[in-house]
Each structure stands twice: as structure tokens, then as C-alpha cells.
Motif scaffolding. Sequence first.
Motif, short mmCIF file in Angstrom:
data_model
loop_
_atom_site.label_atom_id
_atom_site.label_comp_id
_atom_site.label_asym_id
_atom_site.label_seq_id
_atom_site.Cartn_x
_atom_site.Cartn_y
_atom_site.Cartn_z
N ALA B 520 0.81 -1.22 0.00
CA ALA B 520 0.00 0.00 0.00
C ALA B 520 0.84 1.27 0.00
CB ALA B 520 -0.93 -0.01 1.22
N GLY B 521 2.15 1.11 -0.04
CA GLY B 521 3.03 2.27 0.04
C GLY B 521 2.85 3.21 -1.14
N PRO B 522 3.24 4.45 -0.93
CA PRO B 522 3.09 5.44 -2.00
C PRO B 522 4.23 5.35 -3.02
CG PRO B 522 4.09 6.46 -0.11
CD PRO B 522 3.84 5.02 0.27
N ARG B 523 4.25 6.28 -3.90
CA ARG B 523 5.30 6.35 -4.90
C ARG B 523 6.66 6.62 -4.24
NH1 ARG B 523 0.94 6.65 -7.79
NH2 ARG B 523 0.98 6.72 -10.06
N ASP B 524 7.70 6.21 -4.93
CA ASP B 524 9.03 6.46 -4.38
C ASP B 524 9.70 7.64 -5.08
OD1 ASP B 524 9.91 5.54 -6.82
OD2 ASP B 524 10.40 3.52 -6.07
N HIS B 525 11.00 7.79 -4.83
CA HIS B 525 11.76 8.91 -5.38
C HIS B 525 11.79 8.88 -6.90
CE1 HIS B 525 14.21 5.41 -4.96
NE2 HIS B 525 15.20 5.94 -5.67
N ASN B 526 11.66 7.67 -7.49
CA ASN B 526 11.63 7.57 -8.95
C ASN B 526 10.20 7.62 -9.49
OD1 ASN B 526 14.41 7.34 -9.18
ND2 ASN B 526 14.32 5.13 -8.71
N ASN B 527 9.27 7.97 -8.61
CA ASN B 527 7.86 8.01 -8.96
C ASN B 527 7.29 6.65 -9.34
OD1 ASN B 527 6.43 10.27 -8.35
ND2 ASN B 527 5.97 10.77 -10.49
N LEU B 528 7.98 5.58 -8.94
CA LEU B 528 7.45 4.24 -9.18
C LEU B 528 6.32 4.00 -8.18
CD1 LEU B 528 10.70 2.14 -9.60
CD2 LEU B 528 9.08 2.78 -11.38
N PRO B 529 5.17 3.56 -8.66
CA PRO B 529 4.03 3.39 -7.77
C PRO B 529 4.17 2.13 -6.92
CG PRO B 529 3.44 2.70 -9.97
CD PRO B 529 4.84 3.21 -10.05
N GLY B 530 3.42 2.10 -5.82
CA GLY B 530 3.35 0.90 -5.01
C GLY B 530 2.40 -0.10 -5.63
N ALA B 531 2.26 -1.26 -4.98
CA ALA B 531 1.48 -2.35 -5.56
C ALA B 531 0.01 -1.98 -5.75
CB ALA B 531 1.60 -3.60 -4.67
N TYR B 532 -0.60 -1.33 -4.75
CA TYR B 532 -2.02 -0.93 -4.89
C TYR B 532 -2.17 -0.01 -6.08
CZ TYR B 532 -3.18 -2.37 -0.04
OH TYR B 532 -3.39 -3.05 1.12
N GLU B 533 -1.28 0.96 -6.10
CA GLU B 533 -1.38 2.01 -7.13
C GLU B 533 -1.22 1.41 -8.52
OE1 GLU B 533 0.28 5.69 -4.37
OE2 GLU B 533 1.69 4.58 -5.64
N ALA B 534 -0.21 0.55 -8.63
CA ALA B 534 0.04 -0.07 -9.93
C ALA B 534 -1.14 -0.94 -10.34
CB ALA B 534 1.32 -0.90 -9.86
N ALA B 535 -1.71 -1.66 -9.36
CA ALA B 535 -2.82 -2.55 -9.69
C ALA B 535 -4.03 -1.75 -10.16
CB ALA B 535 -3.19 -3.39 -8.47
N LEU B 536 -4.29 -0.62 -9.49
CA LEU B 536 -5.45 0.19 -9.88
C LEU B 536 -5.24 0.82 -11.25
CD1 LEU B 536 -6.38 1.98 -6.53
CD2 LEU B 536 -7.71 0.24 -7.73
N GLU B 537 -3.99 1.03 -11.58
CA GLU B 537 -3.71 1.66 -12.88
C GLU B 537 -3.79 0.64 -14.01
OE1 GLU B 537 0.03 3.64 -12.21
OE2 GLU B 537 -0.87 4.99 -10.72
N ASP B 538 -4.03 -0.62 -13.64
CA ASP B 538 -4.08 -1.68 -14.64
C ASP B 538 -5.53 -1.98 -15.05
OD1 ASP B 538 -3.53 -3.85 -16.24
OD2 ASP B 538 -3.34 -5.24 -14.55
N HIS B 539 -5.97 -1.38 -16.15
CA HIS B 539 -7.28 -1.70 -16.74
C HIS B 539 -8.46 -1.54 -15.82
CE1 HIS B 539 -4.42 -3.88 -19.36
NE2 HIS B 539 -5.23 -3.43 -20.31
N HIS B 540 -8.55 -0.40 -15.15
CA HIS B 540 -9.73 -0.16 -14.33
C HIS B 540 -10.54 0.98 -14.92
CE1 HIS B 540 -7.79 -2.77 -11.47
NE2 HIS B 540 -8.85 -2.72 -10.68
N THR B 541 -11.79 0.71 -15.18
CA THR B 541 -12.69 1.76 -15.65
C THR B 541 -13.88 1.79 -14.71
OG1 THR B 541 -12.02 1.37 -17.92
CG2 THR B 541 -14.07 2.59 -17.57
N LEU B 542 -14.16 2.95 -14.20
CA LEU B 542 -15.26 3.07 -13.24
C LEU B 542 -16.57 3.29 -13.98
CD1 LEU B 542 -13.62 5.41 -10.54
CD2 LEU B 542 -13.67 2.90 -10.65
N HIS B 543 -17.52 2.41 -13.72
CA HIS B 543 -18.83 2.60 -14.34
C HIS B 543 -19.52 3.80 -13.76
CE1 HIS B 543 -18.16 -1.60 -15.54
NE2 HIS B 543 -18.98 -1.29 -16.55
N ASN B 544 -19.37 3.99 -12.50
CA ASN B 544 -20.02 5.11 -11.83
C ASN B 544 -19.06 5.63 -10.76
OD1 ASN B 544 -21.53 6.84 -10.31
ND2 ASN B 544 -23.19 5.39 -9.85
#
Lengths: 221, 582, 143, 431, 381
Positions: B520-544
Motif C-alpha cells: 500500500a506504500g506510495p510512490r518512491d523517489h523515482n515516482n514508481l508506484p506501489g502495488a495498490y497504485e500499480a494494480a489500480l492503474e491496470d485496466h480499471h474503468t469506473l462505471h459510476n
Amino acid sequence: MELLEFARGPALQSAMVIFVAGVLWRIIGILALPFISIPSRARKGVLPEGEVKGWFEGIWRRMWPHKSFIRQALFSTINGHVYHIGLFVVVFLFAPHIAFIKDLTGLSWASLPSNLVNAVGVVTAASLIAALIHRLTNPVQRLISTFNDYFSWFVTLAPVLTGLLAVSHLGARYETLLAIHLLSIALLLIWFPFGKLMHAFLFVVSRGATGARMKHRGAQI
Amino acid sequence: MSKRVVVDPITRIEGHLRIEADTNEKGAITSAFSSGTMVRGIELILKGRDPRDAWGFAQRICGVCTLVHGIASVRAVENALGYKIPPNAQLIRNLMIGAQYVHDHVMHFYHLHALDWVDVVSALSADPKATSALQQSISGHAKSSPGYFKDVQTKVKKFVEAGQLGIFAQGFWGHKEYKLPPEANLMALAHYLEALEWQRNVVQIHTIFGGKNPHPNFIVGGVPSPISTDPTATTGGSAATAVNIVNLQEVRNIIKRMRKFVDDVYVPDTLAIASFYKDWFKRGEGLGNFMCYGDFPMDGTGDPAKWMIPSGVILNRDISKIHPLDINDPEQIQEFVSHSWYNCSKGKKTGLHPYDGETTFNYDGPKPPFDQLDVDKGYSWLKAPRWRGKPMEVGPLARVLMLYGKGHEPTVELAGYALKKLDVPITALFSTLGRTAARTLETKIIGDQMDGWLDTLLANIKAGTVQVHDDSKWDPSTWPSVAKGVGFTEAPRGALAHWVVIKDGLIDNYQAVVPSTWNAGPRDHNNLPGAYEAALEDHHTLHNPKQPLEIQRTIHSFDPCIACAVHVNDPNGKELVKIKVQ
Amino acid sequence: MNCTKEFTHNAPFVHVLMHEITVLLGDLALNGKEGAIDLRGLPLLDQDKKQLEDLLGRGEVSAIVNIMGETQIWETAYSGVWWLRHKDTGDKVISDQVAVTIIPEILKTHKSDVKSSLERLRTVFKTEEKREDGNSHDHEQLR
Amino acid sequence: MSLTAKKADQQGDLSDDQRIINAMHTFVNDFGLTAATYMESCVKCGLCAQACQFYVTTGNPKYTPIGKIRPFQQAYDRHMGPFAPVYRFFNLVPAVTLKELKYWQELIYDSCTLCGRCTLICPMGIDIAELVKEARHGMFEAGLIPERLALMDRTTVAWGSPATPAEDFAEIIEEISQEYDVPINVDKEKANILVTLAPAELGDHTKAVADMAKILNSIDADWTLCSDGFEASNIGFINGDLALQKKLTMKLIETAQRIGAKTLVLPECGHAYGAARWEAARWYGGPVPVNVVHMTEFLDDLVSTGKIKLDHVDETASFHDPCQLVRRGGVTKAPRQIMEALGLDLIEMEDSGSFGWCCGGGGGVVSNTRADKLRHKVFDLKKKQFEETGAKRLVTACGQCRITLTMGAKHINWNQETDSLLELVANNLVT
Amino acid sequence: MTTNSSGKKNLTTGRQPETLSDMLQRRGVSRRAFLKYAAMTASLMALPPTMANVMAANLARARRQSVIWLSFQECTGCTESLTRSMRPTLEDLIFDFISLDYHHTLQAVSGHAAEEARRNAMKENKGKYIVIVDGSVPIKDGGIYSMIAGMTNLQILEETVNDAFAVVAVGTCAAYGGLPHADPNPTGAVPISDLVKDKPLINLPGCPPIPEVMSGTLSYVLSFGKIPELDHLARPLSFYGETIHDRCYRRPFYDRGLFAKSFDDEGARKGWCLYELGCKGPVAYNSCATMKWNGGVSFPIQSGHGCLGCSEPNFWDMGGFYKPLSTGLGNMGSALAGAAVAGAALGGGSAWLARKHQGEYMKNLVDHEKDKAGQNSKKEN
């Protein structure tokens, strides 16, 4: 609980510090005085080690009065023994106290059943009260007693009474009683080096020195 | 046009988690930000205390994982003092950790995760008879009569009709993403209730050995549950301690009941529900990097060859190559605070190994109440741990992949069975649902080991070996003036380690790097996202955007545990920096 | 009953309890006043409880109530003195009571329950009439 | 406590301040480790009163032994104790006043015989008698002692003896020699045994001198009396006059050394034994170079080694134990062995040996005439105990005791003689 | 039931919620069940057995109680504990007796909808809902150490408590500050009682509390519409009235002086008293020894570890889990060593002073003797 924390923490700690510093202050303050000895020839047959023996004999012999004095000293002696032994049992053979000592020194030993210790505590308290009554009614004791004597009595009885109340949960909640008990011990520890309770340490020297002196002369110890 | 969706609180998790996601005009998440919003400073509290007490504090990091921090803590101290604990203690700890796995995973699935997939309202329109048929088709679970499901349905119906919806209020019921037929919903709802009843029994293993649950007791040097040698123990006489013949038999019964529930309910439910959501095997992957510390040692943590779960790292989904891991290597494990509310004297871009860790509060977020975080600055009380600079995912998926990669037979077999049943390839595991499925598989794998541990324990007792605690190093006077140690475990949520430095009998420094910090950690100094962030950025479209069910699903698939994740350490004992609130 | 002999060996607590029960029973006999003793609230050892149970003995009536786990009820050898033992669903004893009463409250059927069972009976009766295939597990619903 | 005391005596024309200063200086100087410990360890049990004849016979608690040294205690607390600096700074222990010292004069001199019975009962082993003796040092330096004692002190300073000027000595001895027809050696140049005398032996008890000579002559001993070193009694020891005590003690030692005596025989006197046998080393600076023995020890040696033979008296007798000789000196068996040799049927008093009651006149009390009333009261105790034995003879081995007992008997017209052990031996010597 | 969360008209509005009796009867739950439930709860709370009937009647008339559960600086252990409640069970509670309208760990929805659920419940049950809090509230630095939905815990607490009927602080953190409050309290954590002054407050401490203590207390409030009798720390007397030590089955060993000396010695295996191993039972007021944990299976002391005293304020700072109660707090080794040195120095110093005085006095005395000698000689002349 805050009272208990204060009692177990700052109160007991400062009391211990005062106790240790005070006891050493007093003992060293006495023992570092010049040793005035009169180098007379000892009675024949009293070897040098005889005086050392006299020292220990003095300590031991004065546990109980000589036959000639038994009648007059009976109450004081028996009552004194009761509360001294009682205090010893309560202080050193009660499991929570052993735990306290172990925590402080790392030393521990077997304890007595708590119920037995409680009973001893009751007897001790009664005996101490009897001692006070005696002090108040006996003209000699009343005359020579000072604040030191009464206050020392009080700080000795207080932990016994508060301890009894604490183990029997009488009068207040246990932690409050325990805190009061600990505070009464703190008071005892603080007073100890400055009052007559120091006889607990000094008797070794006072009895011993007289024992050695009398042994040297071949006289009754 | 980018729109920020804020989900706070994320419910049905442990702790306080906030997710902010930027979505494009189609509702697709372009970037996500995970923020832990609560901190207690447990490591500061631990400083200067008796290391033998540390487990009690550390354990309270989390009441859900409840024993993992206790285990990690006693192991850290034992490691520092060079302890080798008695075999019985190791077995009892294994049994307790095993029970924790099974308990935690099942509760997560039904009580924290299920409502992302199960529509309670839909269940009201199910046909109990058809539900019964469904149940009977997937397992031999006893509670499968139409009458039973009818009762459950009636109970919920009356509940809803009574007008007070309680925990189900405001639910996203009827959301397009709910795809289970009513019967499956009803079955899952029934199991929601059954699992509540069932878990009360499972935790009794902790109660027997540790006196209570949550927060059973532990002890440095073994376990604090002496094995009764008194013959009256069997009659419950006053001399009985909890660990006696009667209770050990009860442990046996509990293991039996708990395995039966996993076999008859949990595994079939997972497969049944997953079969309706196969599109979720294609999203929510995230990093593709996985890490395990290893666990379930039979004789202390010393010999990795004897651990049931191996240690290692998988990079870029390549399970054929498992990289060795040394958690004491300062080059390997580092924590970064570039986007965290902490300061670092060596600059916010420097990462530090936990032994050298240095942290001071430095809140630079908006003044509450606020609507949105400034994600260019610090935005979380979590730090960003990295392995050789790379973000890692830890947890059941990492473990199953590791076991699978190492060719652990029961795992390969079970995973093969599940993938085949769902008709998806192994790569499907790299996903939101894959994560959930891995959790189910692992529950069975570990649960199946427990009888063996109990057998060994009973055999030891029978042979007269009853020792459960070694007190040779109990007295602080036997300790070296300075000692350092690390205690690690595989918590249900992933790799967990505590580092301790003991000086003159007291804790000089204490650190915990926990699974949810990795995930659940945030981005690091290289702006690499944490696992939650990366997972959410993977093919998620909100219907509502007002009903961010998709975010809930992926986040819950990690089983977040945020109280664990947030900690603060201050090894140099510096004054905490006064925080300027904007 | 030759309890007196046994009393001399018994824990004082059990003796006190027996006395208490006697007082309560007297109240019931004279004033019709009901009473009860919750044994959980007393520091009784399992043996003490067993002893009390044995002392009171078993009478003519016993019943089992199946609700939220089992509840065992029996009249002791002393009429009007009842033992109520509640168990939970895990079959663990969670409460032991000695009730001094004509009939324990929990055995009585409550008026509102009578009403609702009447309603249900009527529904079932209708269902029976309607049923065509005669193959149903609807009795399950009546639990 | 109100300090309404009898009028106290005082000596010299010192200013009040100077008296206090002198007292304090001297008090302070007496405190070594042992005395300090005694000061610190009293638990105020009051048992010492039970051992003190002055309390027991009067019932007045002011005679409680440990209470008799209160100014001494106060000086210790204020100047020497571990907390003295604190006590002084906050004045927690006030300075001793002249009024107090005067009040305590009676307690220290009139109502204490230094008998040491209290020392034996004290459960803390405090040597109270020793402390009273030390307290007397300061009182003396302050010029605050009973006038009768002061008078004796001055006489002794002048004469070297409280009763007999040295220049009269040879003459008196000559008279005794003639009266009893016994050759008495005086002023021999060299002698093996130096014999010394107590004041009464040149007054009321001259027979003792003759008896002694008789015995010594019977064994052909090489002995002598010396006119410049005959006085064994030590008024300094009793009064607290340390300078005098030293002077008297050193005189004996020097005389013995001069004539080459190996043995110094002390007369039948209690405090002479305390001064010469035990405290002499303090002034000499080490074990004294002669063997100091009490007459009783000397006689016991002669009897037990068979050097003299005695006729049997065959009477009942009880022995009054001189405190300084027995309780404080350790010579308990010797007199009893002599009595056995005399064939006396010894009936011990209820409290005997180390526990015997003092005659009431020790420690200078017998000389302190203003204490007579008190002393007579105390005498009753002794009388009662003796009467209870039913013995015919009352024997003792100390001239002071003998005087006290005789005076006591006379005071109440009690017809009981007190015998000297020495005289009994001499009277029954088989020649 | 509406599926539109934004629609304000959900099923809770516009209707009078039925009584528990109506509801349960329609579900076929008999009055006997009520009675048994009441009997068990009364027994649990040490109420007279005759109260069971009253309780059952009251319960039947009650409506489901709206409960809002706020989680602050906590570990979720209290919620986990509640799920372990055996009688009544969590299911009983949330389906039959209470309406758990807001609870992070259990409620279905996240985010705005969750907050909306809380605000709705507050509006609809104004003045009647119960607020349960677990976790302490950090007040240092504007409360930024714990935030939910962009608000600090303090802001949410104030907003929610305003219209509540009563507040229940569950767990030691909420009741006394607990772990976050432990020395040095880095986030300025405070207990709820520091913040809520004008509402009835019940503390249910414990780390976590015994599940049945939470559910039993709720049942009581539900049955009688009032808070139970509390002790000076606002704990229900029926659960926290006695120390664990007083009710501990190992107590007889304490009285007989039989103590386990280590965690795995013969005494430990025989179930002897754990006092010497640091058990805080004598100062811990809780029901562990009588109710035990997780269905009466065991409790810490029975399993072999001393009581930590977790239902007491500041138990984290009570001197260590393994220090017997009778010991002092903290390590005094260095302080005592210092005291010894100081004492020895003072003693030595005072003795040195005394000796010095003695020396001076001696000198004076000698001078004085000279004077006296002078005087005497004068006199003689």
C-alpha cells in the motif's frame, strides 16, 4: 492506577535512593570515626580470636536476656521477638516481597503460604500495637521516648497494616491499597536511615563491640 | 479531462486507507494514489522498553493479523539473543500461525471481500431450491437444503423489510458489475453468516495456547503455554492448565472442522464466484514483482531448507527464476519517504535499510478537513519500501507463485486443478481475482499441514518431551550489552519482518516493515508506484465514479491492513520535528 | 432424605445454598412468591455444583427446550425447586439456575407465540391443500 | 521534661560559656566508633531501668540509665554524628545548656555507680556504664561535679592520694606493723612484687595491710610497698579527671618499673582494678609492662597452687560481688574458689556473680555525701537479698563495698558485719 | 429496497420500525428464545435471575438500536473481538438487536457512500443512536495523525457525538488512550472521555475487551434503555467489578504460596499462581477469569501467561509484563549505585568533619588545661 504508578515509580525509587544513600551516610559516618581502643592485656586464656568470638557472642547472646533479667524483661523481650520475627517473616517470606527483592537484587528464596504470612502479619501488627501501649504506659519508656520513637513505630506499623488491608482488600480497591502500602514502605525507607530503625544494622557493632570488650576482660557478655 | 475520484474511507479493511484516482473522460483510471491516514508511532513507544515485552506492543500493531507481529517480535528478540526455541514451541507456534492463516483468509473472503462480488439485494429474489441445487453441485457441504436457504433468505428479507439496513446501508446493490445469479448471491450470503459462526471455533486454537483471541500471548524463548503434567488435568481440576489432553483433542477437532469448511465451502465458493468474473483475471495485476521471506520452520528460523514457504524474489512475472533474498543486506531492502509525511536527514530521495532507518514526522499535506491530497508532495503515513530499488508485491499470490515456481507438489496440483476448473491460464493469477484465488489455495495448502504438526507435538508429549520454553536467556543479565536481530514471518498478508537493536537490556531501536507497507506504500523517489497504485492503474474503468466498486475489488484483493503498514521509527532518539500544519 | 449426614462433609457453601433454597421454597409455599438463584454468579467449583445437584436430586418432571442450543430443565426431588441448565449452540453450559417456582417461565407458552403459531398452522393447512405433487421439504420451514 | 534539679555543685570560677565549651570539647573527644555506635543504636526499650538499682528502688524513671547521658547524647548528635552538620545547620539538635548540665549532674554522679548492670541487660549491647564514665570527663572539665568528689580530687592532685600525703606513708605503715606485729616491707630498692593500697587501708582497714603482709611473708615473697607509689585507688577514674587518672596510673607503673617489679598487686578495691588493670594501657600507650593483679586474684593463685593452706571456717556465707571486679572485671570465680578453700558454705544471693546488685556506693557515690539518702534506699535491696540467703557472713573483696555496706548497716542499725576476703584468708592462714 | 444510493428515500424512511418482538415473531423466533437470551444475558451481567423476565419483556418492546461505530487510532482488535461473541453473537446483534449503521470493517460500502450512511443514521435517529468508538484520538498537531475522509478523528467524533444518546468507548485505546497513549505518546493520543463530556459514557476497556462484555452491555442498554451501573472509571460493574485475581482459579495456589517460578517449570505445568512471573491479575478488573475467552475455552492465566492488566489505564506503562506487581517500576541499578556513592561520600565527609572537630577540640583542651594548670598554681599560691 495513577496513584499506584506513582507509588511503584517515583515514590519507591526516590525512597530507595534516599534509603541507600542515607544508610551508607549514617553507617560510614559512624564507622569512619576514629577507633579508640585501650590496648590492655587481655585476660589470660582469651586469645586474639577470642575477641572476635566475643563479638559474635555479643551479637548472639543479647538475643535473649540473662536469667537474672528475664522477669523484668519478659514482656519486652517476647513482644519484641514476636514483632521482629513477624516482620522478618512478613518482609522476607511473603512471595510478592521476595519478588520485589529478586527484581532489585536478583536473589530469591522460597516463600511461605500467603495465608500464613497474613496471619503472621496480624500478629505482628497486634504486637506492635502492644509495644506502643507499653511505651505509652510504662513511665520509663514514656520518659525516654522522643518523636523518633513514635514516628519509627508508625512507619513500621503502617506498611504492616496497609499490607494486611491490601491483601484482604479491605477499605478500598486493591490497587489503591497496594499504592498506599507502597507509599507507606516508601515512607519507611525514607525514614529508616534517619531514625532509630537503623538499629537493624547498628546492632552488629553495638552488641559486637561490647561482646568483644567483655570477652577481652573475661567478663560476662 | 481528468477527474479525481476519492475513496475514503476504504471500508472492510483493517485500518484507515484512502485512495485517490485520476480518471479520464471514459472513467478509466490513469493514475492512482494510496494513502495511509493514521499513525500511532509504536516504534517510538517501544524504544527504551524491555525487549521481552516488545511482542505485546508490536502485536497491537494489528488486531486482525493479531499474532503475526507478536511472532515477528519474539523471533527478532530471539534472533538477537541467539535463541533456539524448543521444538514443541515451534510446533505450537506453527499451529497458531496456521490457524491464523485459515481464519484470516476465510474471514477476509466472506466478510471483507465478498460484498464486492455478492449483491445482497439480489439474493432476496433467489429460489432457495435452485440455491440448494447449486450448493449440492459444487460440494458436499451439509447445510444445503432448500429450507436452510429459505431461512437465510427470510432472515435477510425481514431484516431489510424492517427498515434498518445497518452494515448493508448505502450499498452499491444493483451495480452493473455485480454479475452473480441470485442463487449464487444467496449461497454466498448464507456462507457469510456460517463463516461468522465457524471462525469463533477456529480462534479457539489461539485461546488454548495463547489464552485469548484477538491478541493471544507469546513469549520470548518459546510459548507461554506449559503442557499440563497433572493427571487431574483431564477432569478439569484446579491444577489444569489449558494445554492438556482434553484441549489438545479439541485442537484436533477444530482443525478437522476448519479444514472441512475450507474444503466444502471456501474453495468451492471461490471457484464458483470466480467463474462469473473471469474478466477480473485480466486486470489489477500491478507490479509483476513478488517477494517472500519464508516461514513455517520446524526448528527455529535458522535453516531455510526446512521452511515450508521458501524465501525469494520473482521479477517481471518470471516464476522460473527465483532470486535469492537477504533481508539484512542494506543494498536489498530500503525504505523511501519521497512521498511520505516524513523527513530524512540524508534527503528525501535516499533510501535506508531498517537497521539504519531514520524517520521524523513531517506532515506537509493539506489541513483537514480537506477534499483532495496534493500527490506531488507527501501523501501518506506509509513509507515506500523497495527491494533493490524495485517495488514488490507480497502476500498470498507471491507465496503461491513462489511455491509453484519451486515445484511444491500440493501447490502445483491444487493450482492446476483450480486453473483447469476455471479454464484460465497460469498468467490469470497475475490479477485482482488471481490474488483472491491464490489466497484460497494457500488456505487449503497450509490448513492441510496442521494435522501433521499436531501429530508431531502429541508424539513429543507422549515421548515425555514437554518443554515449551527455554528460559536460559530469560534474565537480561545474561545478554550481551549490544545485540541486533531480525524476526520474520509470512503473515497472511505477506512478508513481515521486525528488526530490533538491544542495548544494555533495553530496546535501542525497533523497526517493522510489514506486508501492507510493501503493497500500500506510495510512490518512491523515482515516482514508481506501489502495488495498490500499480494494480489500480491496470485496466480499471469506473462505471459510476460515485460507486467505485472496481476500486474496492482490487484494493480488497490485497486484504489491506493499514494499521500495520504505518509505523514510525526514530533510531537516533531525536526530538520529533514540530509539524507545521498548513 | 438423609442429607444431614452428608452435609457434615460438604463445602460450607453448598450448605448455605441449601438453606437459601429452603427459605425460597418457604416463601413460595406461604406467599406464592417465586425466586431463583443464579449459580454462575457464585464462586462455586464444579465439584460444589455437582454436589448441590446430587443433593437436590431428580424429581418427576424433566424437559428439554431446543432454542439457541439446548436448555435442560428438571424438577428436583423437592417439588417446586427446578434446575435450569442453559447450553449454547456449542453444547457448553453457559448458565445454571435453581428456580423456585410452580412452573419455570421458559416452559410456558406465551400468548403471542400461540397467536403466531395459529397463523402458521393456518398457512400450512392451506399449503397442504394447495400442494399438488405432495413432495416437499416444507416441514423444514416450520422449524 | 522540666529541669527542676537540686542545687548542683560547681568548681572553679569559669564563665558559664567556658563550662559549656569545656564540657562539649571533652564530650566530643570521647567519641570513637564504638561510643558513636552506642549513641546511635538505642531503641528506647527502657529495659536498662529494670537493671538499675536507683530506678528499681525509687521507681523514678529519671534514673533510667540511658537517660542519664542525655547531654552527652546531645553533644554527639550536634557535633559528631553522621548528620551533625545538618543538625547544626538547621539547629535540629540544640546546643547543650548549662542548666541541663547542672540538672544532669545528679544523674551522672549521684545516681550511677558505674556498676554496669544496665550494660548487661541492654538488648542492643550498649555499654551504658562506660558512656556515663565518659560523660563524667566533660562534667569534670566543666567544673560541674559534686563538691565532695571535687574536694577529693583536689586533695589527690596535691597529695597523690585522697587521704594520705606521701610523706606520712612510711610512718603510718610503721604504726600498722607495730600494731599487728607484722613485718611490712616499705621502699625496698628492688622487689618482685609491688603491693599497693586503697585509702581505707590506711584508715579504717589497717588490718588489711597487716593481713596482706602476713600472707606475703608466709610465702617468702620478694615484695614491697613504696611510699611514692602506694595509692591504687584512682579518684580521677571516678570523677572524670583524665589528667589525674593518668597521673595516678603512671605513678604506679613508673614505681613498678623503677623497682623492677614483675607483679603489681592491687588492694581489695574495685575501681582500682578498672583503672590499673584495664585503663592503664591507655596512658601507658600499650600493655603495661607489669602483671597487674587484684588481691583476690593473687590470693586465688596462692590457694589454687597450694602455696598457702587455710583452716576451714565452716560457716554459711554469701558473697557480695564488687561490680568493677566481677561484672566489669571478669574476676568471678576467684573469690568463690577462695571461699571454698576457706570451707565457707557459700549461699549465693538471688542475683549474684555478674548479675549482683551494686553495694550502692561505687563510682564515688559513697564519698558523695549528698547522695546518702539515695544510697541508703539502694542498700535495702542488697540487705534484702542477703537476708534471703540466711547466710551468716557477708563477704566481699572491695574496700569501698565494705565501707558502703557497713555504713548502710549502721544507718539502719542492722547488726551485720561485712568481711573482707583478705582478712578471712589471713585469719585462717595455716602457718 | 432501493438500488440507488444517491436516492435519499431508502427503506428506512417513512416507516415506523417494528419492535423486536414483532420482527422475531414473524421470523418464527419464540418468546422462549427471548427468555433464554434474557436469562443468559442477566446471568452474564450478574443481574438477579428474576430480572430475566423483565429484560425479556423490555427487549420485546424495543426497536433495533441504531449504532454508529467509529474507528480511530486502533488496530481493529476490538471489532475482531466482537465477531467472536458467542452469546449474543454478532449475527444476533446486527440482524436482530442493533442496526450497525456505520462500521468500517463490516459495512459494505466505501468512500462517500459510507460517510453518507453515517450521516443518514445520525439524522434519522437523532438523540437516540449509540456511538461506539474504538481507538484513541490524536490531538497533537491539529490531529493529522489520524484522518478519515479528509477529516481528523476529532472532527468526526464531535460531529457524530453531538446527537447521540450515549457513547461507548470500547477497548483500552478508546477508554484510556491505550497503546498510542503509551509513553511517550508520540501523536498526542487521548481517550474519548477526555473529549466527550456531556453524554453518558461507558468504557469497555480491554485489549481487546471480552466479546460478551461488548455484546452484553449493548443488550443491557437495549433492554433497559439506560446505561448499566458503572465504576469510577465508567466501566460496568457487572463485568469490571472484581479483579481477575479474586476470581482466578489459580488463586488458591497464591494463598498457599505455590508459585510458578518460570514459564515452563513444574509449577507452571501444575497450574500454580503466576504472580511472580508478572501477572497483573490482582489489579486488573475484568471478567476474564469467570467468563473466559472465546466460548469459555481458556483465558490468559489458564493458558500459562500472566495477565497483562489490559483493562486498566496505562497498563502499557506498568513496569513490564514480567515484573511482579510488588516490584518497583523501572531499573534502579544506576540510581542506587549513585545513591550509594553519594551516601558513602556524605558519610565519609561527616566523619571527616567530626574528626576535624575532634582535633580542634583536642587542641583547645590542651590549651585549656594549660590555663587551668595556671589557675591552679595561682590558687595554691
